[in-house]
Design an enzyme around this catalytic site. Structure first.
Site, PDB file in Angstrom:
ATOM      1  N   LYS A   1       0.799  -1.222   0.000  1.00  0.00           N
ATOM      2  CA  LYS A   1       0.000   0.000   0.000  1.00  0.00           C
ATOM      3  C   LYS A   1       0.836   1.280   0.000  1.00  0.00           C
ATOM      4  O   LYS A   1       0.301   2.371  -0.211  1.00  0.00           O
ATOM      5  CB  LYS A   1      -0.954  -0.001   1.201  1.00  0.00           C
ATOM      6  CG  LYS A   1      -1.853  -1.223   1.275  1.00  0.00           C
ATOM      7  CD  LYS A   1      -2.807  -1.357   0.107  1.00  0.00           C
ATOM      8  CE  LYS A   1      -3.905  -0.360   0.163  1.00  0.00           C
ATOM      9  NZ  LYS A   1      -5.045  -0.709  -0.721  1.00  0.00           N
ATOM     10  N   ASP A   2       2.160   1.156   0.207  1.00  0.00           N
ATOM     11  CA  ASP A   2       3.023   2.345   0.098  1.00  0.00           C
ATOM     12  C   ASP A   2       2.877   3.000  -1.269  1.00  0.00           C
ATOM     13  O   ASP A   2       2.942   4.212  -1.421  1.00  0.00           O
ATOM     14  CB  ASP A   2       4.505   1.955   0.220  1.00  0.00           C
ATOM     15  CG  ASP A   2       4.889   1.428   1.580  1.00  0.00           C
ATOM     16  OD1 ASP A   2       4.062   1.473   2.500  1.00  0.00           O
ATOM     17  OD2 ASP A   2       6.042   0.956   1.713  1.00  0.00           O
TER      18      ASP A   2
END
Ligand code: PMP
Length: 360
Positions: free
Chosen positions: A50-51
């Site tokens: 999700k970065d």
């Protein structure tokens, strides 16, 4: 492998670019002839897949003039990992952050968020997504009440799937295409199958778009959805006599987010997975492959193995050279204190070596 070798400007430049690793020992154990390849997203700077979307959503909001350093308050409902990515970006860029997160999500994620300077508001896990008490409802209320509040909204923001179409998919394609076919590891030279769990659905939708548009239109995309969630198709797959709750974090929902594409033929198949199978698969990944992955990676592997055993996948399983990629979204350090992990790690049958030590 193309890991950056120059000095990076910030941790945000260490987002993504994750390795694709052969899971040969599991493949052998399962009697697979295809190549089983795991994408290790825990090696990203903030520790998860999700970065990538956090970085892209913040960058794009800045370019659109929606974020003002020192004034904007980024508010986001998340199962934690998007929050960690956002809090990392915002720590670097100077925005305040509030994360709303259901109670079931790990203390490790909350601690990481707080360490990054975010405020964390817990919400009841059992609250329906559209109730005012849910992590989504509370985020909306906070946005109305807090001056400068802005929700980048991973459930609806096109930059969520786009981040995967433009980074995750090309990385997978490049790794597979650049790896030569050898006698030990024959390769079709293409990405033949990708399997990923769905939370918002951004990962699987974006990867599917990227691979089908630019590389292999006939790549098979398989989604993984926990028993108790409603994301799988056909919808009858979601009928269950069991309760809607599951322990695995980050995948499954009680509504279908906008960014989970339902375009015909994009996601070809779905597999449902249980907590039990997911956690057994985490143990397999850690023990046999040395990859320190988290719970939803276990779901993805359990779903992969189930699909490869099914009528639809069994020919793939027995064809040497076909490349089957499984997304492994985060790391076990997000879950070290969780009961399921401690049980697995500390209460396992004593090994012969442990018995030897006890006997000394
Ligand atoms: N696994 C974990 C641990 C996650 O945090 C997420 C994100 N919720 C996912 C899988 C699913 O990713 P996506 O939201 O892109 O479907």
């Amino acid at each position: 492998m193309s890991r950056p070798t120059l000095v990076l400007d910030s941790a945000l430049d260490a987002v993504g670019n994750t390795p694709l690793v052969r899971l040969d020992r599991i493949a052998k154990h399962e009697g697979l002839k295809c190549n089983l390849l795991g994408k290790l997203e825990y090696t990203s700077a903030g520790g998860s897949v999700k970065d990538r979307i956090a970085k892209r959503m913040v960058d794009c909001a800045e370019q659109e003039g929606k974020l003002i350093p020192g004034k904007s308050v980024v508010i986001e409902p998340t199962s934690g990992n998007t929050g960690i990515g956002l809090a990392m970006a915002c720590a670097i860029k100077g925005y305040s952050v509030i994360i709303t997160m259901p109670n079931k999500m790990s203390l490790e994620k909350e601690a990481a968020l707080r360490a990054l300077g975010a405020e964390v508001v817990r919400t009841p896990t059992e609250a329906a997504w559209d109730s005012p008490e849910s992590h989504i409802g509370v985020a909306q209320r906070l946005q109305r009440e807090i001056p400068g509040g802005i929700i980048l909204d991973q459930y609806r923001n096109v930059n969520n799937p786009l981040a995967h179409e433009l980074t995750t998919a090309p990385e997978i394609i490049e790794a597979v295409v650049s790896t030569p076919s050898t006698v030990a590891h024959p390769s079709s030279g293409k990405v033949d199958v990708v399997i990923a769990g769905a939370g918002t659905g951004g990962t699987i939708s974006g990867i599917a778009q990227g691979i089908k548009k630019t590389h292999n239109p006939s790549c098979t995309i398989v989604g993984v959805d926990p028993v108790g969630s409603v994301l799988a198709l056909p919808a009858a797959l979601n009928d269950t006599s069991e309760s809607g709750s599951y322990v695995v974090e980050g995948i499954g929902y009680d509504f279908v987010p906008d960014v989970l594409s339902r375009a015909p033929g994009l996601i070809n198949s779905w597999v449902k997975t249980s907590d039990t199978d997911a956690f057994a698969a985490v143990q397999l990944l850690i023990r046999r492959e040395g990859v320190l992955v988290g719970g939803s990676s276990g779901s993805a592997l359990a779903g992969t193995l189930a699909w490869l055993r099914s009528d639809e996948g069994k020919t793939v399983a027995q064809t040497p050279g076909l490349n089957v990629v499984v997304m492994l979204p985060d790391g076990i350090r997000n879950y070290i204190g969780k009961e399921w992990f401690l049980k697995m790690a500390l209460e396992a049958e004593p090994s012969p070596l442990a018995q030897q030590i006890a006997g000394v």
